[in-house]
Design an enzyme around this catalytic site. Sequence first.
Site, PDB file in Angstrom:
ATOM      1  N   TYR A 215       0.792  -1.240   0.000  1.00  0.00           N
ATOM      2  CA  TYR A 215       0.000   0.000   0.000  1.00  0.00           C
ATOM      3  C   TYR A 215       0.816   1.278   0.000  1.00  0.00           C
ATOM      4  CZ  TYR A 215      -3.044  -3.700   1.391  1.00  0.00           C
ATOM      5  OH  TYR A 215      -3.708  -4.882   1.406  1.00  0.00           O
TER       6      TYR A 215
ATOM      7  N   ASP B 178       3.074   2.543  -2.195  1.00  0.00           N
ATOM      8  CA  ASP B 178       3.182   3.306  -3.441  1.00  0.00           C
ATOM      9  C   ASP B 178       1.964   4.214  -3.596  1.00  0.00           C
ATOM     10  OD1 ASP B 178       5.570   1.754  -4.363  1.00  0.00           O
ATOM     11  OD2 ASP B 178       4.114   0.128  -4.363  1.00  0.00           O
TER      12      ASP B 178
ATOM     13  N   TYR C  68       6.079  -6.589   8.118  1.00  0.00           N
ATOM     14  CA  TYR C  68       6.083  -7.600   7.065  1.00  0.00           C
ATOM     15  C   TYR C  68       6.001  -8.984   7.717  1.00  0.00           C
ATOM     16  CZ  TYR C  68       7.179  -3.616   4.194  1.00  0.00           C
ATOM     17  OH  TYR C  68       7.105  -2.392   3.576  1.00  0.00           O
TER      18      TYR C  68
ATOM     19  N   ARG D   6       6.044   0.153   9.093  1.00  0.00           N
ATOM     20  CA  ARG D   6       6.891  -0.514   8.095  1.00  0.00           C
ATOM     21  C   ARG D   6       7.024   0.358   6.842  1.00  0.00           C
ATOM     22  NH1 ARG D   6       2.739  -5.206   5.743  1.00  0.00           N
ATOM     23  NH2 ARG D   6       2.022  -3.978   3.958  1.00  0.00           N
ATOM     24  N   GLY D   7       7.795  -0.130   5.867  1.00  0.00           N
ATOM     25  CA  GLY D   7       7.828   0.497   4.543  1.00  0.00           C
ATOM     26  C   GLY D   7       8.240   1.955   4.603  1.00  0.00           C
ATOM     27  N   GLU D   8       7.397   2.821   4.046  1.00  0.00           N
ATOM     28  CA  GLU D   8       7.751   4.237   3.996  1.00  0.00           C
ATOM     29  C   GLU D   8       6.672   5.144   4.592  1.00  0.00           C
ATOM     30  OE1 GLU D   8       9.759   5.714   0.540  1.00  0.00           O
ATOM     31  OE2 GLU D   8       8.795   7.672   0.695  1.00  0.00           O
ATOM     32  N   ASP D   9       5.445   5.005   4.108  1.00  0.00           N
ATOM     33  CA  ASP D   9       4.451   5.997   4.530  1.00  0.00           C
ATOM     34  C   ASP D   9       4.061   5.849   5.999  1.00  0.00           C
ATOM     35  OD1 ASP D   9       2.820   8.270   3.750  1.00  0.00           O
ATOM     36  OD2 ASP D   9       1.115   6.954   4.112  1.00  0.00           O
ATOM     37  N   SER D  10       3.820   4.618   6.453  1.00  0.00           N
ATOM     38  CA  SER D  10       3.439   4.447   7.864  1.00  0.00           C
ATOM     39  C   SER D  10       4.616   4.840   8.772  1.00  0.00           C
ATOM     40  CB  SER D  10       2.987   3.004   8.159  1.00  0.00           C
ATOM     41  OG  SER D  10       4.016   2.087   7.863  1.00  0.00           O
TER      42      SER D  10
HETATM   43  O1  TRH Z   1       2.339  -1.242   2.623  1.00  0.00           O
HETATM   44  P1  TRH Z   1       3.796  -0.934   2.677  1.00  0.00           P
HETATM   45  O2  TRH Z   1       4.660  -2.084   2.947  1.00  0.00           O
HETATM   46  O3  TRH Z   1       4.178  -0.282   1.326  1.00  0.00           O
HETATM   47  C1  TRH Z   1       5.347  -0.096   0.626  1.00  0.00           C
HETATM   48  C2  TRH Z   1       5.377  -0.955  -0.591  1.00  0.00           C
HETATM   49  O4  TRH Z   1       5.778  -2.255  -0.253  1.00  0.00           O
HETATM   50  C3  TRH Z   1       6.266  -0.339  -1.600  1.00  0.00           C
HETATM   51  O5  TRH Z   1       6.433  -1.144  -2.737  1.00  0.00           O
HETATM   52  C4  TRH Z   1       7.570   0.042  -1.016  1.00  0.00           C
HETATM   53  O6  TRH Z   1       8.185   0.824  -1.978  1.00  0.00           O
HETATM   54  C5  TRH Z   1       7.398   0.827   0.242  1.00  0.00           C
HETATM   55  O7  TRH Z   1       6.542   0.146   1.162  1.00  0.00           O
HETATM   56  C6  TRH Z   1       8.682   1.150   0.903  1.00  0.00           C
HETATM   57  O8  TRH Z   1       4.092   0.175   3.824  1.00  0.00           O
HETATM   58  P2  TRH Z   1       3.802   1.738   3.905  1.00  0.00           P
HETATM   59  O9  TRH Z   1       4.771   2.476   3.035  1.00  0.00           O
HETATM   60  O10 TRH Z   1       3.811   2.075   5.300  1.00  0.00           O
HETATM   61  O11 TRH Z   1       2.352   1.964   3.326  1.00  0.00           O
HETATM   62  C7  TRH Z   1       1.198   1.565   3.997  1.00  0.00           C
HETATM   63  C8  TRH Z   1       0.067   2.507   3.668  1.00  0.00           C
HETATM   64  O12 TRH Z   1      -1.169   1.955   4.086  1.00  0.00           O
HETATM   65  C9  TRH Z   1       0.187   3.853   4.365  1.00  0.00           C
HETATM   66  O13 TRH Z   1      -0.235   4.901   3.511  1.00  0.00           O
HETATM   67  C10 TRH Z   1      -0.784   3.738   5.533  1.00  0.00           C
HETATM   68  C11 TRH Z   1      -1.847   2.882   4.923  1.00  0.00           C
HETATM   69  N1  TRH Z   1      -2.695   2.128   5.869  1.00  0.00           N
HETATM   70  C12 TRH Z   1      -4.038   2.448   5.956  1.00  0.00           C
HETATM   71  O14 TRH Z   1      -4.506   3.382   5.274  1.00  0.00           O
HETATM   72  N2  TRH Z   1      -4.816   1.727   6.805  1.00  0.00           N
HETATM   73  C13 TRH Z   1      -4.341   0.730   7.581  1.00  0.00           C
HETATM   74  O15 TRH Z   1      -5.115   0.098   8.338  1.00  0.00           O
HETATM   75  C14 TRH Z   1      -2.943   0.436   7.498  1.00  0.00           C
HETATM   76  C15 TRH Z   1      -2.363  -0.662   8.361  1.00  0.00           C
HETATM   77  C16 TRH Z   1      -2.160   1.143   6.629  1.00  0.00           C
END
Ligand code: TRH
Length: 389
Positions: free
Chosen positions: A21, A23, A204, A281-285
């Site tokens: 999620y 990206d 993860y 995890r990842g970037e946005d969270s």
């Molecule tokens: O989901 P992620 O692991 O996403 C990414 C991708 O794997 C991508 O390819 C990679 O480039 C990047 O990580 C580093 O983790 P992230 O980045 O934290 O994104 C999760 C998103 O989901 C974030 O915008 C928050 C949202 N989210 C919700 O809206 N509701 C929820 O209940 C949760 C748990 C997350």
Amino acid sequence: MSSHPDRTPTLTIFCKVVDNYGDIGICWRMARQLQREHGVAVTLWVDDLASFRRICPEVALEADLQQVQGVAVRHWRGQDGAYTPDQVDDIVIEFFACDLPPGYVEAMARREPRPAWLNYEGLSAEEWVEGCHRLPSMHPRLKLTKHFFFPGFTSKTGGLLRERELGRERAAFQSGAGRRDAFLRGLGLAESEIAAFKVSLFCYPFAPVAELFEAWQDSAQPIACLVPEGVAAEAVQAFLGAPARAGASATRGALTLRVLPFVAQPDYDRLLWACDLNFVRGEDSWVRAQWAGRPFVWHIYFQEENLHHKKLRAFLDRYASGLDSLKTFSLQWNGAGPGAAGAEDWAALWSDLKNELPGIAERARAWEAQMLENGDLAGNLLEFARSLR
Ligand code: TRH
């Protein structure tokens, strides 16, 4: 870009969902903020509406073009035909070097003036980022230049995405227990869970979750661990002895584990604001946890040859200096610690981290203030695009 420097620019973001999620999470956050706070007319091209819908339930799965909260959302599929220069916006952002439709790039090259073309890169605390931020890259064939734009943690990078109202909204939410408790009740928490030490868990599948659950069961204080549906499903299911569906919960020893629904993006922020400790995890969270002003542990996205361990260390060097327990815990959580995997003493790691929490909370506040000095990424990005005129 625009021949009218004072006109609000138009902007297109191209987003390919590689997995999960993040990206779409980042692109959607950026699109919404540029539209809301800067009045930019934004079009977001995204190839995976199903992932988008999980973080923004009002997205329709079948629409080729739809308006979502003031942003034009285009389903990116099979649009490899020809484009005219007037279909190209003032600013074009390709996310994580995704390949734009070739016909669109040709149209960019024919547009007068040329659009500002930015490649939005991934967030890293490594030092080389400063040297690459804003670097140009000439198209091998066309009269077009793309520039790299890096988010980051210093004033020589693009900074971090942060909405103008975030501080105020978070302060209102965190100012008393009323709004927080109502929010948590809405997610299905019992009063005992609301009163417990609350941890949100987003990681993860390969994180040592089962080991941590075991350590938490023996904790002196009740712990409520809140896991969005689909996260660490195997370990959660094993603990519950039942499918890891939203609403499921079980208590063993001091630990109550509860599966939450996967919530819309703004509610995920509230969850981070409501908890005492967040695993992200990842970037946005990860960035949102930094804006929650609460202690957090980061599970980094896996990269070949353990490149991610280097990135993890670079961040911990900046964020966790003097916070030895956070550093050790984070390295072990990511399989980057010394010693054989599986030999860690999670009860001791947890106990050390818990003791350090007041210091980590203090760092979280100082870090936030430090990051605010770098400005907000959306504003920084527009300013850079304007400078390319
Ligand atoms: O989901 P992620 O692991 O996403 C990414 C991708 O794997 C991508 O390819 C990679 O480039 C990047 O990580 C580093 O983790 P992230 O980045 O934290 O994104 C999760 C998103 O989901 C974030 O915008 C928050 C949202 N989210 C919700 O809206 N509701 C929820 O209940 C949760 C748990 C997350």
